[in-house]
Design a protein around this motif. Structure first.
Motif, short mmCIF file in Angstrom:
data_model
loop_
_atom_site.label_atom_id
_atom_site.label_comp_id
_atom_site.label_asym_id
_atom_site.label_seq_id
_atom_site.Cartn_x
_atom_site.Cartn_y
_atom_site.Cartn_z
N LYS A 165 35.06 38.20 -4.85
CA LYS A 165 34.88 37.94 -6.28
C LYS A 165 34.83 39.24 -7.09
O LYS A 165 35.30 39.29 -8.24
CB LYS A 165 33.62 37.10 -6.50
CG LYS A 165 33.73 35.69 -5.96
CD LYS A 165 32.60 34.80 -6.44
CE LYS A 165 31.27 35.19 -5.87
NZ LYS A 165 30.17 34.28 -6.29
N ALA A 166 34.25 40.30 -6.50
CA ALA A 166 34.19 41.58 -7.20
C ALA A 166 35.58 42.16 -7.42
O ALA A 166 35.82 42.86 -8.41
CB ALA A 166 33.32 42.57 -6.43
N ILE A 167 36.50 41.89 -6.50
CA ILE A 167 37.89 42.31 -6.68
C ILE A 167 38.57 41.42 -7.72
O ILE A 167 39.22 41.91 -8.65
CB ILE A 167 38.64 42.25 -5.34
CG1 ILE A 167 38.10 43.30 -4.37
CG2 ILE A 167 40.15 42.44 -5.55
CD1 ILE A 167 38.63 43.18 -2.95
N GLN A 218 29.09 31.38 1.21
CA GLN A 218 29.95 31.30 2.40
C GLN A 218 29.13 30.96 3.65
O GLN A 218 29.56 30.18 4.48
CB GLN A 218 30.69 32.62 2.62
CG GLN A 218 31.70 32.51 3.77
CD GLN A 218 32.42 33.81 4.03
OE1 GLN A 218 31.84 34.89 3.90
NE2 GLN A 218 33.70 33.72 4.38
N HIS A 219 27.96 31.56 3.77
CA HIS A 219 27.09 31.30 4.92
C HIS A 219 25.66 31.04 4.43
O HIS A 219 25.14 31.80 3.61
CB HIS A 219 27.07 32.50 5.88
CG HIS A 219 28.39 32.82 6.49
ND1 HIS A 219 29.01 31.98 7.39
CD2 HIS A 219 29.23 33.88 6.31
CE1 HIS A 219 30.17 32.52 7.75
NE2 HIS A 219 30.32 33.67 7.11
N GLU A 220 25.08 30.01 4.95
CA GLU A 220 23.69 29.71 4.62
C GLU A 220 22.79 30.87 5.09
O GLU A 220 22.98 31.42 6.17
CB GLU A 220 23.23 28.42 5.33
CG GLU A 220 23.93 27.17 4.82
CD GLU A 220 23.26 26.60 3.57
OE1 GLU A 220 22.38 27.28 2.99
OE2 GLU A 220 23.65 25.48 3.18
N GLY A 221 21.84 31.23 4.24
CA GLY A 221 20.87 32.24 4.66
C GLY A 221 21.26 33.67 4.39
O GLY A 221 20.53 34.60 4.74
N LEU A 222 22.45 33.91 3.76
CA LEU A 222 22.88 35.27 3.46
C LEU A 222 23.04 35.48 1.97
O LEU A 222 23.47 34.57 1.25
CB LEU A 222 24.21 35.59 4.15
CG LEU A 222 24.23 35.66 5.68
CD1 LEU A 222 25.61 36.08 6.16
CD2 LEU A 222 23.16 36.62 6.20
N ARG A 223 22.69 36.68 1.52
CA ARG A 223 22.95 37.08 0.14
C ARG A 223 23.68 38.42 0.16
O ARG A 223 23.40 39.28 0.99
CB ARG A 223 21.65 37.22 -0.67
CG ARG A 223 21.11 35.92 -1.22
CD ARG A 223 20.14 36.18 -2.36
NE ARG A 223 19.63 34.93 -2.91
CZ ARG A 223 18.36 34.53 -2.81
NH1 ARG A 223 17.47 35.30 -2.17
NH2 ARG A 223 17.97 33.40 -3.34
N CYS A 224 24.57 38.56 -0.81
CA CYS A 224 25.38 39.78 -0.88
C CYS A 224 25.66 40.11 -2.34
O CYS A 224 25.86 39.22 -3.16
CB CYS A 224 26.69 39.55 -0.11
SG CYS A 224 27.81 40.96 -0.11
N ILE A 225 25.66 41.40 -2.66
CA ILE A 225 26.03 41.86 -3.99
C ILE A 225 27.13 42.90 -3.84
O ILE A 225 27.07 43.74 -2.95
CB ILE A 225 24.80 42.45 -4.74
CG1 ILE A 225 25.21 42.96 -6.13
CG2 ILE A 225 24.11 43.53 -3.93
CD1 ILE A 225 24.04 43.37 -7.00
N ALA A 226 28.16 42.81 -4.69
CA ALA A 226 29.32 43.69 -4.56
C ALA A 226 29.78 44.19 -5.92
O ALA A 226 29.60 43.52 -6.94
CB ALA A 226 30.46 42.97 -3.85
N MET A 227 30.38 45.38 -5.91
CA MET A 227 30.95 45.98 -7.11
C MET A 227 32.37 46.44 -6.81
O MET A 227 32.68 46.79 -5.67
CB MET A 227 30.10 47.15 -7.59
CG MET A 227 28.73 46.74 -8.10
SD MET A 227 27.78 48.13 -8.75
CE MET A 227 26.28 47.29 -9.27
N PRO A 228 33.23 46.48 -7.82
CA PRO A 228 34.63 46.85 -7.59
C PRO A 228 34.80 48.34 -7.32
O PRO A 228 33.97 49.16 -7.70
CB PRO A 228 35.31 46.46 -8.90
CG PRO A 228 34.23 46.56 -9.93
CD PRO A 228 32.97 46.13 -9.23
N MET A 240 32.80 47.19 -2.82
CA MET A 240 31.75 47.67 -1.92
C MET A 240 30.55 46.75 -2.07
O MET A 240 30.23 46.32 -3.19
CB MET A 240 31.37 49.11 -2.28
CG MET A 240 30.29 49.72 -1.38
SD MET A 240 29.90 51.43 -1.86
CE MET A 240 31.42 52.26 -1.39
N CYS A 241 29.88 46.45 -0.96
CA CYS A 241 28.78 45.49 -1.03
C CYS A 241 27.57 45.93 -0.22
O CYS A 241 27.65 46.78 0.67
CB CYS A 241 29.24 44.11 -0.57
SG CYS A 241 29.24 43.92 1.24
N VAL A 242 26.44 45.30 -0.55
CA VAL A 242 25.22 45.36 0.24
C VAL A 242 24.91 43.92 0.63
O VAL A 242 24.92 43.03 -0.22
CB VAL A 242 24.05 45.96 -0.56
CG1 VAL A 242 22.76 45.91 0.26
CG2 VAL A 242 24.36 47.39 -0.97
#
Length: 282
Positions: A165-167, A218-228, A240-242
């Motif tokens: 989504k960041a892309i 996409q997967h239960e129990g995961l969180r991710c933040i990304a920037m272009p 890039m993500c954490v």
């Protein structure tokens, strides 16, 4: 009366190239060494040390140092402030109009991901946008027992992952539509976006915020933040993500990792020749 022998030199046979002057020969030798140094750095899997360069080119260390520093001054190489190793700058890509492969982007990103994971205590990765596909180019997992395992070379969906989504948030609309046309929007979890209309709404939010979040989409129990991540043309080339388990990646943690994530994504963009005020960038 017998004539004295002529002191004039005979002209060289037709087609014989003129002899190079000592200065021209020196210039040719410097050019050959410079090109050989660029080839050596380009063919390496990571930054090249001065000792490696001198050994590969058969040069004295001081000669190799002068050569490499000249290439740095001309903008073809950069020298890492910590390791002192040499790597290519985006200049050759700018001259040829070429983009980075997944592998090349991963090589550039890896040391930056090391810093990002150290700063956030969470896993990190860089995804590349190449040939209409989101592909993991590099990763750095945490050292603790509970970690999110990612695979370099794995593909990610554009509509339900933070890196995708960041892309998409900075791609031309037609390119996003083409990517969705090749994709079946499967509901992986109750939070997954499954319609183009909802996805477009999400992209508007992403462009306003400057980042994308995958909150168990996409997967239960995961969180991710990304920037272009942008390249020298101002186009988005990846993200890039954490990422971490949801119980650790709380909303407060998502806020806390934004600053190091932005700093590291900008650093990678700069290494790709991006200028902050380029068209289409953040």
């Amino acid at each position: 009366m017998k004539q004295p022998p002529s002191t004039r030199r005979k002209p060289p046979p037709a087609g014989t190239p003129p002899a190079a002057s000592p200065r021209a020969a020196s210039t040719h030798r410097s050019l050959e060494r410079g090109l050989a140094a660029l080839e050596a750095v380009a063919g390496a899997t990571g930054p090249v040390t001065l000792a490696d360069t001198a050994r590969r080119l058969g040069l004295h260390r001081s000669t190799a140092h002068h050569l490499m520093q000249t290439l740095v001054a001309l903008g073809y190489l950069r020298q890492d402030e910590v390791t002192r190793g040499y790597a290519l700058t985006p200049k050759l890509h700018q001259m040829t109009g070429r983009k980075w492969s997944v592998e090349q982007l991963g090589e550039l990103a890896q040391p930056i991901l090391e810093m990002l994971t150290a700063a956030t205590d969470e896993g990190s990765s860089v995804a590349a946008w190449v040939n209409g596909t989101v592909t993991i180019a590099a990763k750095r997992e945490t050292d603790g027992p509970l970690r999110v395992v990612q695979s370099v070379g794995a593909e990610r969906s554009i509509y339900c992952t933070a890196v995708g989504k960041a892309i998409a948030g900075w791609l031309p609309h037609a390119e996003v539509q083409a990517a969705l046309a090749r994709t079946t929007m499967v509901a992986h979890t109750p939070k997954t976006i499954t319609t183009p209309e909802a996805f477009e709404t999400e992209l508007r939010r992403i462009r306003t915020a400057g980042y994308a979040i995958d909150d168990a989409e996409q997967h239960e129990g995961l969180r991710c933040i990304a920037m272009p991540v942008f390249c020298y043309t101002g186009e988005v080339i990846g993200s890039m993500c954490v990422v971490g388990p949801r119980h650790r990646m709380t909303h407060q943690k998502l806020q806390a990792v934004r600053a190091p994530l932005e700093r590291c994504s900008r650093q990678l963009s700069e290494r790709l020749g991006h200028v902050a005020d380029a068209p289409g960038s953040r």
